[in-house]
Design a protein around this motif. Structure first.
Motif, mmCIF file in Angstrom:
data_model
loop_
_atom_site.group_PDB
_atom_site.id
_atom_site.type_symbol
_atom_site.label_atom_id
_atom_site.label_comp_id
_atom_site.label_asym_id
_atom_site.label_seq_id
_atom_site.Cartn_x
_atom_site.Cartn_y
_atom_site.Cartn_z
ATOM 1 N N HIS A 92 17.679 4.199 4.455
ATOM 2 C CA HIS A 92 17.708 3.069 5.126
ATOM 3 C C HIS A 92 16.230 2.875 5.448
ATOM 4 C CE1 HIS A 92 21.965 3.193 5.256
ATOM 5 N NE2 HIS A 92 21.838 4.508 5.763
ATOM 6 N N PHE A 93 15.271 3.214 4.697
ATOM 7 C CA PHE A 93 13.796 2.989 5.262
ATOM 8 C C PHE A 93 13.647 1.525 5.382
ATOM 9 C CE2 PHE A 93 9.457 1.841 4.295
ATOM 10 C CZ PHE A 93 8.845 2.901 4.649
ATOM 11 N N ASP A 94 13.014 1.394 6.693
ATOM 12 C CA ASP A 94 12.577 0.071 7.243
ATOM 13 C C ASP A 94 10.896 0.292 7.597
ATOM 14 O OD1 ASP A 94 11.880 -2.152 8.572
ATOM 15 O OD2 ASP A 94 14.042 -2.114 9.644
ATOM 16 N N LEU A 95 10.168 -0.518 7.074
ATOM 17 C CA LEU A 95 8.473 -0.257 7.371
ATOM 18 C C LEU A 95 8.525 -0.527 8.957
ATOM 19 C CD1 LEU A 95 5.904 0.073 6.846
ATOM 20 C CD2 LEU A 95 5.697 -2.453 5.991
ATOM 21 N N GLY A 96 9.261 -1.442 9.631
ATOM 22 C CA GLY A 96 9.228 -1.866 11.095
ATOM 23 C C GLY A 96 9.453 -0.623 12.119
ATOM 24 N N ARG B 157 0.802 -1.116 -0.128
ATOM 25 C CA ARG B 157 0.036 -0.153 0.081
ATOM 26 C C ARG B 157 0.728 1.000 0.147
ATOM 27 N NH1 ARG B 157 -3.270 -3.002 -1.351
ATOM 28 N NH2 ARG B 157 -5.222 -3.705 -0.618
ATOM 29 N N ILE B 158 1.856 1.146 0.903
ATOM 30 C CA ILE B 158 2.890 2.622 0.973
ATOM 31 C C ILE B 158 3.521 2.700 -0.215
ATOM 32 C CG2 ILE B 158 2.693 2.392 3.378
ATOM 33 C CD1 ILE B 158 5.662 1.717 3.121
ATOM 34 N N SER B 159 3.767 1.863 -1.139
ATOM 35 C CA SER B 159 4.568 1.906 -2.335
ATOM 36 C C SER B 159 4.069 2.850 -3.303
ATOM 37 C CB SER B 159 4.699 0.566 -3.104
ATOM 38 O OG SER B 159 3.471 0.164 -3.568
#
Length: 446
Positions: free
Chosen positions: A76-80, A48-50
């Motif tokens: 360094h994007f990390d969905l966590g 979804r966030i893409s």
């Protein structure tokens, strides 16, 4: 890369000026069923966030703030960093959810990462769960925030899950042809535009600085928050509006007027004609810009007629006062000032905002903002979105804010207060619902 506009930057300065303020806005979605496993939810959210590049960008400030902060890709994007899971204590009811919302919204977003966050709340009574979505006000306003939430939801036949790139106006963030055209027109148009702006802005500035409100609604705030909700039927609100020839917003603000009056009386304070002036944001966003993540709002500063007891008198007076503010060009003047601010170098503009924020304001007693929401039923990862309830922050000695959001056939009032000085938020919520009932009873019979 793209730069923050003057208003976007202002929300960063607002947060920096007061350690007790979190300038995040949010929405609480209540859904049926359960969210499924954490791995499944995270994988679907990643898809979804893409579609929105801004969700992968963080803010980078210039050395000594010589230029406006810029949105840059987070390498360094990390969905966590942006998903948290929580469960409510027994009895897992809505008061427990509202307490969790307040706790989540007290916490500032981490500026080392993109400025948004989601909290999945499991085990809400009634076979439901909730999703608390928050983003920094520098990234979006209420209208664009609801548009973003809809992109989190499952696409339908009339929505396309296409990737949206932030509007930066080119690599440098400027449209040079537009700037050249504006520059050629400026010597001709500027004097008249400036005169119109000054005339309309004078009352706005006066209302913002004159210390009229001396009630318990204004004063220092702490770090902790309270949050509660009032719900009313949108069909009934429209029925009242049609009966008295007023708008949905007029009816909502009449209910807010009655609520503030009830709060003051319960505190043994006598409301008068100058007690409750509110900050009422006004969207200046065009329909084709709903998907653009930024702030496109102006403002009015109307006084609510809390001195009146009769709900119909309150409604008619709210309608008249709002029409007067609209006719004065107050909202347009505020928007013109923001437009002119784009021509001012960032460093002196930021210094001016910081200086202004150091002076405590005494004239504005609250905030009330009305956001049009989706009329159709949304689904998120296959789950029906039963409700969407808004959250607006408090700051600048305003101890109470009320965000109003329509979704399907209901109007939700999300009420935020300072924990120590507004323990009576439930009175506001109860009065809003009872006022709608009283107005409905007073509607002329056809």
């Amino acid at each position: 890369m793209s730069e923050l506009g003057p208003l976007d930057s202002g929300f960063m300065e607002l947060e920096d000026s007061d350690q007790h303020v979190n300038a995040g806005i949010g929405a609480v979605a209540i859904l049926d069923g359960n969210p499924g496993t954490r791995a499944e939810f995270t994988a679907r959210m990643a898809q979804r966030i893409s579609v929105e590049a801004r969700l992968h960008q963080k803010l980078r400030r210039a050395l000594w703030d010589l230029s406006a902060p810029q949105w840059v890709d987070d390498p360094h994007f990390d969905l966590g960093h942006h998903l948290r899971w929580a469960a409510l204590p027994q009895p897992c009811d809505e008061p427990a959810l509202w307490e969790m919302v307040a706790t989540v919204m007290e916490q500032r977003l981490d500026r080392d990462h993109p400025l948004w966050h989601c909290t999945v709340v499991e085990h809400l009574a009634g076979e439901r769960w909730a999703l608390i979505v928050t983003a920094h006000h520098s990234m979006l306003d209420g209208v664009s925030g609801i548009s973003l939430f809809q992109r989190f939801c499952d696409p339908t036949s009339d929505t396309a899950a296409t990737r949206h790139e932030p509007d930066s106006g080119g690599a440098s963030g400027w449209d040079w042809r537009a700037m050249l055209a504006d520059g050629l027109r400026l010597p001709v148009q500027a004097p008249a535009a400036l005169l119109r702006t000054v005339r309309a802005a004078a009352p706005l500035a006066w209302n913002a600085i004159v210390p009229e409100s001396r009630s318990s609604l204004t004063g220092p705030i702490g770090r902790q928050r309270r949050y509660t909700v009032a719900r009313v039927s949108l069909a009934q609100v429209k029925q009242i509006g049609a009966a008295f020839d007023v708008t949905v917003n007029d009816v909502a603000l009449a209910a807010v007027t009655a609520a503030f009056r009830a709060m003051l009386l319960a505190r043994n304070e006598e409301p008068d004609t100058e007690t409750v002036r509110i900050l009422a944001p006004v969207s200046v966003r065009t329909t084709d810009a709903n998907r653009v993540l930024d702030n496109r709002v102006s403002a009015m500063l109307p006084q609510l007629p809390t001195e009146l007891d009769d709900p119909v008198d309150q409604l008619r007076t709210v309608h008249a006062r709002l029409n007067k503010h609209k006719a004065s060009g107050e909202a347009g003047a505020a928007n013109s000032i923001l437009s002119l601010a784009k021509w001012v170098p960032f460093a002196p503009l930021a210094w001016a905002v910081r200086t202004a924020l150091r002076f405590p304001q005494h004239s504005i007693a609250g905030l009330a903002t009305n956001i049009p929401g989706p009329t159709r039923t949304l689904r998120l990862q296959g789950h029906k979105v039963l409700e969407i309830l808004p959250y607006a922050p408090i700051a600048m000695r305003l101890r109470t804010s009320i965000a109003i959001l329509s979704y399907r056939d209901h109007l939700g009032f999300g009420i935020t207060g300072d924990y120590d000085t507004t323990p009576d938020l439930d009175l506001l919520a109860d009065t809003i619902t009872t006022t709608i009932d009283r107005l409905l009873d007073r509607c002329p019979q056809n």
